[in-house]
Design a protein around this motif. Structure first.
Motif, PDB file in Angstrom:
ATOM      1  N   LYS A   1      -8.938 -60.650 166.807  1.00 51.47           N
ATOM      2  CA  LYS A   1      -9.013 -60.609 165.351  1.00 51.47           C
ATOM      3  C   LYS A   1      -8.347 -59.332 164.836  1.00 51.47           C
ATOM      4  N   PRO A   2      -7.689 -59.381 163.674  1.00 48.61           N
ATOM      5  CA  PRO A   2      -6.933 -58.221 163.190  1.00 48.61           C
ATOM      6  C   PRO A   2      -7.819 -57.038 162.793  1.00 48.61           C
ATOM      7  N   ILE A   3      -9.089 -57.248 162.556  1.00 41.54           N
ATOM      8  CA  ILE A   3      -9.936 -56.136 162.143  1.00 41.54           C
ATOM      9  C   ILE A   3     -10.072 -55.101 163.253  1.00 41.54           C
ATOM     10  N   TYR A   4      -9.889 -55.523 164.510  1.00 45.28           N
ATOM     11  CA  TYR A   4     -10.015 -54.594 165.627  1.00 45.28           C
ATOM     12  C   TYR A   4      -8.688 -53.888 165.928  1.00 45.28           C
ATOM     13  N   ARG A   5      -7.656 -54.167 165.211  1.00 52.20           N
ATOM     14  CA  ARG A   5      -6.351 -53.550 165.447  1.00 52.20           C
ATOM     15  C   ARG A   5      -6.024 -52.446 164.444  1.00 52.20           C
ATOM     16  N   ARG A   6      -6.969 -52.035 163.661  1.00 49.61           N
ATOM     17  CA  ARG A   6      -6.807 -51.002 162.645  1.00 49.61           C
ATOM     18  C   ARG A   6      -5.784 -51.399 161.579  1.00 49.61           C
ATOM     19  N   VAL A   7      -5.635 -52.659 161.315  1.00 43.54           N
ATOM     20  CA  VAL A   7      -4.690 -53.115 160.307  1.00 43.54           C
ATOM     21  C   VAL A   7      -5.262 -52.874 158.912  1.00 43.54           C
ATOM     22  N   CYS A   8      -6.562 -53.029 158.763  1.00 45.36           N
ATOM     23  CA  CYS A   8      -7.179 -52.964 157.449  1.00 45.36           C
ATOM     24  C   CYS A   8      -7.517 -51.531 157.005  1.00 45.36           C
ATOM     25  N   LEU A   9      -7.637 -50.595 157.923  1.00 38.67           N
ATOM     26  CA  LEU A   9      -8.072 -49.248 157.569  1.00 38.67           C
ATOM     27  C   LEU A   9      -6.886 -48.346 157.230  1.00 38.67           C
ATOM     28  N   GLU A  10      -7.132 -47.456 156.296  1.00 43.38           N
ATOM     29  CA  GLU A  10      -6.114 -46.468 155.950  1.00 43.38           C
ATOM     30  C   GLU A  10      -6.147 -45.355 156.977  1.00 43.38           C
ATOM     31  N   PRO A  11      -5.077 -44.595 157.123  1.00 44.84           N
ATOM     32  CA  PRO A  11      -5.023 -43.549 158.151  1.00 44.84           C
ATOM     33  C   PRO A  11      -6.094 -42.483 157.978  1.00 44.84           C
ATOM     34  N   ARG A  12      -6.451 -42.124 156.762  1.00 51.63           N
ATOM     35  CA  ARG A  12      -7.475 -41.087 156.595  1.00 51.63           C
ATOM     36  C   ARG A  12      -8.858 -41.595 157.004  1.00 51.63           C
ATOM     37  N   LEU A  13      -9.119 -42.899 156.829  1.00 51.05           N
ATOM     38  CA  LEU A  13     -10.381 -43.455 157.297  1.00 51.05           C
ATOM     39  C   LEU A  13     -10.426 -43.518 158.818  1.00 51.05           C
ATOM     40  N   VAL A  14      -9.291 -43.833 159.431  1.00 49.97           N
ATOM     41  CA  VAL A  14      -9.215 -43.845 160.884  1.00 49.97           C
ATOM     42  C   VAL A  14      -9.462 -42.439 161.417  1.00 49.97           C
ATOM     43  N   ARG A  15      -8.894 -41.445 160.783  1.00 46.85           N
ATOM     44  CA  ARG A  15      -9.090 -40.060 161.189  1.00 46.85           C
ATOM     45  C   ARG A  15     -10.572 -39.675 161.065  1.00 46.85           C
ATOM     46  N   LEU A  16     -11.199 -40.079 159.969  1.00 46.80           N
ATOM     47  CA  LEU A  16     -12.614 -39.788 159.749  1.00 46.80           C
ATOM     48  C   LEU A  16     -13.490 -40.451 160.828  1.00 46.80           C
ATOM     49  N   LEU A  17     -13.199 -41.706 161.191  1.00 43.65           N
ATOM     50  CA  LEU A  17     -13.944 -42.401 162.241  1.00 43.65           C
ATOM     51  C   LEU A  17     -13.719 -41.759 163.610  1.00 43.65           C
TER      52      LEU A  17
END
Length: 123
Positions: free
Chosen positions: A81-97
């Protein structure tokens, strides 16, 4: 004549003893044969019952194997599923996670930018 009578009596006694011994042997053999046949019948009944149980278990195991394959396919679909590929998250949210996962405190600018206005100022 008395010798003849004694010999006839001894012969009759020996014949009676031998006949009794043979009859007792036949009786014991008959009892053993009856017991062996009863044991064989009990074993055959137990084997038939166990064969039925084994068949039911094999059928159930075949069903469980099919269910296992379905579960594996479901997991593969979840991973794709695409939700597990970081397609939906913005880069700053990925950095925060990533910072939260590593146990590092995030930069205050990242927290203020990533969270909604109400959540960033809450005490």
């Amino acid at each position: 004549m008395t010798r003849l009578r004694l010999l006839a009596a001894a012969l009759a006694l020996a014949t009676t003893a031998t006949g009794g011994w043979l009859a007792r042997g036949w009786l014991e053999d008959s009892q053993r044969l009856t017991a062996e046949r009863a044991i064989e019948q009990a074993i055959a009944a137990a084997m038939a019952r166990e064969s039925e149980i084994a068949g039911a278990v094999e059928t159930r195991l075949a069903e469980l194997e099919a269910n296992e394959r379905i579960i594996d396919r479901g997991i593969i679909r979840e991973i794709e599923k695409p939700i597990y590929r970081r397609v939906c998250l913005e880069p700053r949210l990925v950095r925060l996670l990533n910072d939260a996962a590593a146990g590092r405190p995030p930069a205050s600018a990242d927290v203020a930018d990533a969270l909604p206005n109400d959540a960033a100022t809450a005490d």
